[in-house]
Scaffold this motif. Structure first.
Motif, mmCIF file in Angstrom:
data_model
loop_
_atom_site.group_PDB
_atom_site.id
_atom_site.type_symbol
_atom_site.label_atom_id
_atom_site.label_comp_id
_atom_site.label_asym_id
_atom_site.label_seq_id
_atom_site.Cartn_x
_atom_site.Cartn_y
_atom_site.Cartn_z
ATOM 1 N N ILE A 1 0.834 -1.185 0.000
ATOM 2 C CA ILE A 1 0.000 0.000 0.000
ATOM 3 C C ILE A 1 0.877 1.248 0.000
ATOM 4 N N PRO B 1 0.221 -4.204 3.932
ATOM 5 C CA PRO B 1 -1.028 -3.722 4.548
ATOM 6 C C PRO B 1 -1.020 -3.924 6.057
ATOM 7 N N GLU C 1 -6.347 -2.355 6.992
ATOM 8 C CA GLU C 1 -6.655 -2.806 5.625
ATOM 9 C C GLU C 1 -7.250 -4.211 5.617
ATOM 10 N N LYS D 1 -11.025 -3.191 0.936
ATOM 11 C CA LYS D 1 -9.601 -3.114 0.626
ATOM 12 C C LYS D 1 -9.023 -4.505 0.381
#
Length: 345
Positions: free
Chosen positions: A226, A244, A248, A254
Motif C-alpha cells: 500500500i 497492509p 486494511e 480493501k
C-alpha cells in the motif's frame, strides 16, 4: 529374522495424538488398521520373515511385549513399513515410512506437522459439526484434533477441523515461527516485496501485520503493498510502500482483488479488527481453528485465543469489557480474509 517395533503418533511439539485413525502397511499389504490410544500409541509388533523363526520362539518374543501385541509376517523384508492416517472421506495419506531394522527393537515415531493446543475455550459443538461437514465436502484433508480446556480442570472439549492444501500450508508456515521474537516490538526487521521494494521496521513498532505479510509471502501468495502518505500519492517517483496493516485487512473494500471477506472464520484465514491505537491500527493474525489464532504479540509469536475472547465472555464480563475505553478493552476479529483460490467451505 525378526524385528520388534512400537508405533507412536506425535504432533509437531512432540505431544501424543490420540483417537487418530491409522493404517500400517508393508509391500502393499495391510498389517494393521485402528485408532491411536490416549497416549498416541498404535501398538507393539513382532515382525517375522516367513520361514525364519519357529512358532515357539515367536510366542516367547510376543510374551515379553505389552498385552495386545501382535505378530506380523512378511515375504518382503526389504520393503519399508508405511504408516498412513485416514481422512473423513476415507482417503489414506502417507505420514511416515521406514525400513525394517532386523534383529533389533525399534520405536517408530510418526510425527505430524500439527500442534495440539491447550486453551480455555468454550466449545461450539454445532459449529464444529457444521464445519467438519462443509470442509469434508470440499477437500477431505485429515481431521486435526485440538484439546481445548483449562489445564488442571476436567473441562476439556475437542475442536476438529479439516484443512485444504493452501490453508494448511499457511498454518504450517505460521506455526514454524511459534515462539519467535523476530517480530517483537523491541526488534528491528526488514521485509522485501517480490517486485523489489524493501521496507524497514524499526525497534519500538508493532509488527503483527508484518508477520502476516511474511508468512503469506513465504507460503507463495502475493500480498499487495500500500502507498502511505500524501507525498507518496502525489509524486509517483517518491513512493512509500508498505505491507497492509490491520486496518486494511479488517476493511472489506480493501485488498479485494485477491482476498475475499467473510464473517465466518475458517482455518488459514487472516483475521483482523481495526482500532485506533496510539501505535497500531488494530490487530491481525491467522485462524488455526475457530477460537484459536497465531499472531505476533509484543514479545513473541503466540498461539492463543486473540480475536475470539469477547465471544467467550459471560454477559457480565462483556458488559465490563464494553465499559472500557476502546483502546483498553478486548476486541474480536470483525472480518476474515480468504485468498480467492481457496474453495468456499
Amino acid at each position: 529374522m525378526y524385528a520388534i517395533i512400537s508405533v507412536h503418533f506425535v504432533d509437531n511439539a512432540q505431544h501424543p495424538i490420540d483417537e487418530l485413525p491409522f493404517e500400517i502397511r508393508q509391500a502393499g499389504i495391510l498389517w494393521k488398521k485402528g485408532t491411536t490410544d490416549k497416549d498416541g500409541n498404535a501398538g507393539s509388533y513382532v515382525i517375522v520373515k516367513n520361514g525364519t523363526e519357529a512358532k515357539s520362539d515367536v510366542d516367547k518374543l510376543v510374551g515379553g511385549l505389552p498385552k495386545g501385541s501382535q505378530t506380523l509376517y512378511t515375504n518382503s523384508p526389504e520393503a519399508p513399513i508405511e504408516i498412513y492416517i485416514l481422512t473423513d472421506t476415507k482417503e489414506k495419506k502417507l505420514l511416515h515410512q521406514t525400513t525394517i531394522k532386523w534383529n533389533q527393537c525399534s520405536r517408530i515415531v510418526a510425527r505430524s506437522k500439527w500442534i495440539k493446543i491447550n486453551l480455555p475455550l468454550t466449545p461450539n459443538t454445532a459449529q464444529e459439526r457444521d464445519e467438519a461437514q462443509q470442509r469434508s465436502e470440499t477437500c477431505g484433508f485429515a481431521t486435526v484434533q485440538y484439546e481445548v480446556g483449562s489445564p488442571g480442570t476436567k473441562k476439556f472439549a475437542t475442536a476438529k477441523v479439516i484443512v485444504c492444501d493452501l490453508p494448511k500450508k499457511i498454518i504450517d508456515t505460521a506455526m514454524k515461527y511459534r515462539g519467535s521474537t523476530a517480530w517483537a516490538y523491541s526488534a528491528a526487521k526488514s521485509t522485501r516485496h517480490p517486485d523489489g521494494h524493501t521496507r524497514d521496521f524499526s525497534a519500538g513498532t508493532n509488527k503483527c501485520s508484518l508477520f502476516v505479510h511474511d508468512v503469506l509471502t513465504e507460503a507463495g501468495l502475493k500480498v499487495p503493498w500500500i502507498e502511505y502518505g500524501r507525498i507518496s500519492r502525489m509524486l509517483p517517483w517518491y513512493q512509500k510502500l508498505s505491507p497492509p496493516v490491520a486496518e486494511e485487512w479488517a476493511t472489506a473494500g480493501k485488498l479485494a482483488t485477491n482476498w475475499n471477506s467473510s464473517s465466518t472464520p475458517q482455518p488459514g484465514d487472516v483475521g483482523a479488527y481495526k482500532v485506533n491505537y496510539a501505535d497500531a491500527s488494530g490487530h491481525v493474525g491467522f485462524v488455526v481453528c475457530p477460537g484459536v489464532t497465531i499472531s505476533a504479540g509484543s514479545k513473541t509469536v503466540l498461539v492463543n485465543d486473540a480475536g475470539f475472547r469477547v465471544k467467550k465472555m459471560t454477559p457480565q464480563e462483556r458488559t465490563a469489557n464494553d465499559s472500557q475505553r476502546e483502546t483498553q478493552r478486548e476486541h474480536d476479529f470483525t472480518l476474515f480474509r480468504r485468498h480467492k483460490s481457496v474453495k468456499a467451505g
